[in-house]
Design a protein around this motif. Structure first.
Motif, mmCIF file in Angstrom:
data_model
loop_
_atom_site.group_PDB
_atom_site.id
_atom_site.type_symbol
_atom_site.label_atom_id
_atom_site.label_comp_id
_atom_site.label_asym_id
_atom_site.label_seq_id
_atom_site.Cartn_x
_atom_site.Cartn_y
_atom_site.Cartn_z
ATOM 1 N N TYR A 121 32.560 41.327 28.209
ATOM 2 C CA TYR A 121 33.305 40.874 29.376
ATOM 3 C C TYR A 121 33.678 42.064 30.253
ATOM 4 C CZ TYR A 121 33.787 36.734 26.445
ATOM 5 O OH TYR A 121 33.536 35.653 25.641
ATOM 6 N N TYR A 125 38.537 26.890 25.638
ATOM 7 C CA TYR A 125 38.319 27.964 24.653
ATOM 8 C C TYR A 125 38.951 27.639 23.308
ATOM 9 C CZ TYR A 125 36.212 31.192 27.994
ATOM 10 O OH TYR A 125 35.354 31.785 28.891
ATOM 11 N N PRO A 180 29.374 26.278 31.594
ATOM 12 C CA PRO A 180 30.294 27.287 32.147
ATOM 13 C C PRO A 180 29.800 28.727 31.963
ATOM 14 C CG PRO A 180 31.461 25.736 30.720
ATOM 15 C CD PRO A 180 30.006 25.501 30.509
ATOM 16 N N SER A 181 28.987 28.978 30.925
ATOM 17 C CA SER A 181 28.537 30.350 30.645
ATOM 18 C C SER A 181 27.249 30.320 29.830
ATOM 19 C CB SER A 181 29.610 31.119 29.866
ATOM 20 O OG SER A 181 29.749 30.578 28.556
ATOM 21 N N ASP A 184 26.778 31.909 26.972
ATOM 22 C CA ASP A 184 27.134 31.734 25.558
ATOM 23 C C ASP A 184 27.331 30.269 25.212
ATOM 24 O OD1 ASP A 184 26.996 34.405 25.012
ATOM 25 O OD2 ASP A 184 29.157 34.770 25.078
ATOM 26 N N GLN A 233 35.119 32.907 34.018
ATOM 27 C CA GLN A 233 35.409 33.545 32.739
ATOM 28 C C GLN A 233 36.686 34.362 32.846
ATOM 29 O OE1 GLN A 233 32.045 34.711 30.002
ATOM 30 N NE2 GLN A 233 32.583 36.668 30.889
ATOM 31 N N ASP A 249 38.260 37.177 32.468
ATOM 32 C CA ASP A 249 38.142 38.584 32.131
ATOM 33 C C ASP A 249 39.064 39.406 33.037
ATOM 34 O OD1 ASP A 249 36.847 38.550 34.586
ATOM 35 O OD2 ASP A 249 34.847 38.648 33.714
#
Length: 607
Positions: A258, A407, A438-439, A441, A514, A516
């Motif tokens: 991140y 999350y 969303p990502s 991962d 995200q 971060d």
């Protein structure tokens, strides 16, 4: 007198043009939300053409050079004077290699022009503005053909097109020419923002400042810059030590996938050293020029890293920007990003009115509160005001509340649930299903739970639109897996014989940014003007809603298209999210059995 270039207006076009004709000359910024298929480009241009005598010169900015052609097509039909600009590097007839940074190219270009060594530039005096204007009009709307035609007569396409700027009614340009002040000043040295009227296409992009500025350096870049200094100007010991120290600091930072914030004064202890790096880049270029015996083509195609390093470090020192790093493989990399929205909105605050348009425009208070625009006029949602472009009955929206991408709830069990809903969608849809995550991962975790017999296309960081379209055309029925705010979710369009091949869009979780350090710094910047709650709403809720609407818009491209929208996350039921999305929820589903039965009915009676 300007005439509308088509036989008749589509619904809402005449009204939009009238609003623009009235509001923009009074210095207002008109906000327009209109879907693909409405014809917003010609409506906006027609309204501006009718007000030309009361406007400053119009600059129409688009995100990429591929979006230039549709605009100049309409300008040509409207019979007004125009020119266009995009990357000078991509227009340059001397550039033969890829991977050349813009900074590297531009420094070489400046040196060659200053010394009278670029034959394409020196030959500009041999042609007239009327000749350039004729080439533009004759070969429009294909911008590539225009550029090639100018290069073929031995003149620099970029500077030839620039000669028309002072007289053209309209300038069509890519984003950097407006939003990056240094590029604006270079291209329009005789024009101030105050003299311009602006049209910003795809204005939803402004919710993400890093889409305008995003500069990166790798350890390898810095190593190569040191080697260049040691080879060509070995006496510059302070520059070598400064760059070596930079590498040491980066290597010693803990690995992180991140973005992590690095205080500027920690990374660049002596800001004056950045000026020395800039000077070193210029000195190396000069030495290379002499060393190549003034071989212009060879110098233009030689990549040097010191120029890029100097540019990124210089940007890092500017107000409104911060430095971050992240790990790619075993290497830490530097990113310089804007953390103040008002860095990118400065031009908008200065212009003499304009139009901001998109199919998925953020709410009006984003432009007023976040971008700090005090001249916002009407906010027009075309479909709300004048009627639907796509019949509302051609889309069905399903909300699945038994899953979430939160999350705190992520687990193999949750990924497996998502995979079951997604598999059923794929099985019941005959053509293409587009899944948005969303990502990366989150996407990979769900894909790992999908059956192997599903025909899949998976977006990677280097994936191109053309590659995906080619693969989909080969596979036919397939599942495209893409990330929110990526190339596919905002740009993919797959059609055949006048209809869209995307029949379902599956939003796998609310695509919040995200969390971060970059997002935290953005929030910190916004808290100078707004409350914490307002800042959170703009950075997270507004951004997520725009990403969702962008993705959903990939399905309906023609009035006869039909599509299923699946919003798979219980947070889509939140009042604020519903307010932002403005979607009619046709069915709310809590279990897989009801979902399958709903798909069975839709397949039989809807698709």
């Amino acid at each position: 007198m300007v005439k509308f270039p088509y036989k008749e207006f589509r619904i809402g076009q005449k009204e939009i043009a009238k609003v623009i004709e009235s509001e923009v000359p009074r210095g207002r910024l008109v906000l327009i939300q209109a879907p693909t298929g409405f014809g917003k480009t010609v409506a906006v241009l027609y309204g501006l053409c009718k007000a030309l005598g009361r406007l400053g010169r119009v600059i129409y900015v688009v995100r990429t050079r591929n979006e230039i052609s549709p605009v100049i097509k309409e300008l040509k039909n409207l019979k007004v004077d125009y020119t266009f600009l995009y990357s000078s590097k991509k227009m340059c007839p001397l550039v033969r290699v890829g991977g050349l940074s813009f900074e590297d190219f531009w420094l070489t270009c400046r040196l060659l022009r200053a010394r009278g060594l670029c034959r394409y530039f020196t030959r500009l005096s041999s042609i007239s503005k009327d000749y350039v204007r004729d080439v533009v009009r004759r070969h429009s709307p294909d911008y590539v053909v225009v550029v090639n035609a100018l290069a073929n007569v031995g003149v620099c396409p970029y500077f030839a097109l620039s000669t028309l700027v002072s007289e053209a009614d309209f300038i069509v340009a890519t984003y950097p020419y407006f939003f990056k002040e240094d590029i604006f000043m270079s291209a329009f040295s005789d024009i101030g923002y105050e003299e311009l009227t602006v049209v910003v296409d795809e204005a939803h992009t402004l919710i993400n400042p890093s889409s305008i500025y995003d500069e990166e350096l790798s350890l390898r870049n810095i190593h190569e810059a040191i080697n260049e200094v040691m080879e060509y100007i070995p006496h510059s010991k302070y520059v070598i030590d400064f760059l070596s120290n930079l590498i040491t600091k980066l290597i010693n930072m803990p690995k992180s996938k991140y973005l992590r914030h690095i205080p500027k004064d920690r990374l660049i202890e002596d800001p004056d050293m950045v000026d020395q790096v800039v000077d070193a880049a210029l000195e190396i270029k000069l030495r290379l020029l002499k060393g190549f015996n003034y071989n212009v083509s060879k110098l233009m195609n030689l990549r040097t890293r010191i120029t890029r390093v100097a540019s990124v470090l210089n940007l890092a020192l500017k107000e409104g920007f911060e430095v971050f790093y992240y790990s790619k493989g075993l290497e830490n990399r530097i990113k310089v990003l804007p953390i103040d929205f008002r860095v990118i909105s400065r031009g908008l605050r200065l212009v003499h009115g304009g139009v901001l348009l998109s199919g998925t425009l953020p709410p009006k208070d984003f432009f007023e509160k976040v971008l700090g625009l005090d001249n916002v006029g009407q906010y027009l949602d075309v479909e709300e005001s004048y009627g639907y472009v796509f019949p509302p009955e051609n889309k069905v929206t399903i909300v699945v509340t038994s899953v979430t991408s939160s999350y705190t709830r992520r687990s193999d069990l949750m990924y497996g649930k998502y995979a079951k809903y997604l598999e059923l969608t794929y099985r019941y849809v005959d053509k293409v299903t587009l899944a948005i995550y969303p990502s990366y991962d989150f996407m990979r975790n769900i894909i790992n739970h999908l059956p192997k017999d599903i025909n899949m296309v998976i977006e990677e960081e280097g994936t191109t639109l053309s590659e995906v379209i080619e693969e989909v055309m080969k596979k036919g029925k397939c599942l495209i897996n893409a990330v929110a705010s990526g190339k596919l979710s905002e740009g993919i369009e797959i059609t055949s014989k006048g209809s869209s091949l995307i029949e379902a869009v599956f939003i796998a979780g609310v695509p919040y940014p995200q969390p971060d350090d970059y997002v935290e710094e953005l929030m910190k910047g916004l808290r100078k003007y707004l409350t914490h709650e307002e800042s959170w709403d703009f950075v997270f809720n507004v951004t997520a809603s725009v990403r969702v609407k962008q993705a959903l818009g990939r399905a309906l491209r023609y009035p006869t298209d039909r599509a299923i929208y699946v919003l798979a996350d219980n947070r889509f039921m939140m009042p604020r999210m519903r307010q932002l999305l403005k979607l009619k929820y046709n069915k709310v589903i809590r279990d897989i059995g009801t979902y399958e039965e709903t798909l069975r009915i839709l397949k039989k009676f809807f698709l």
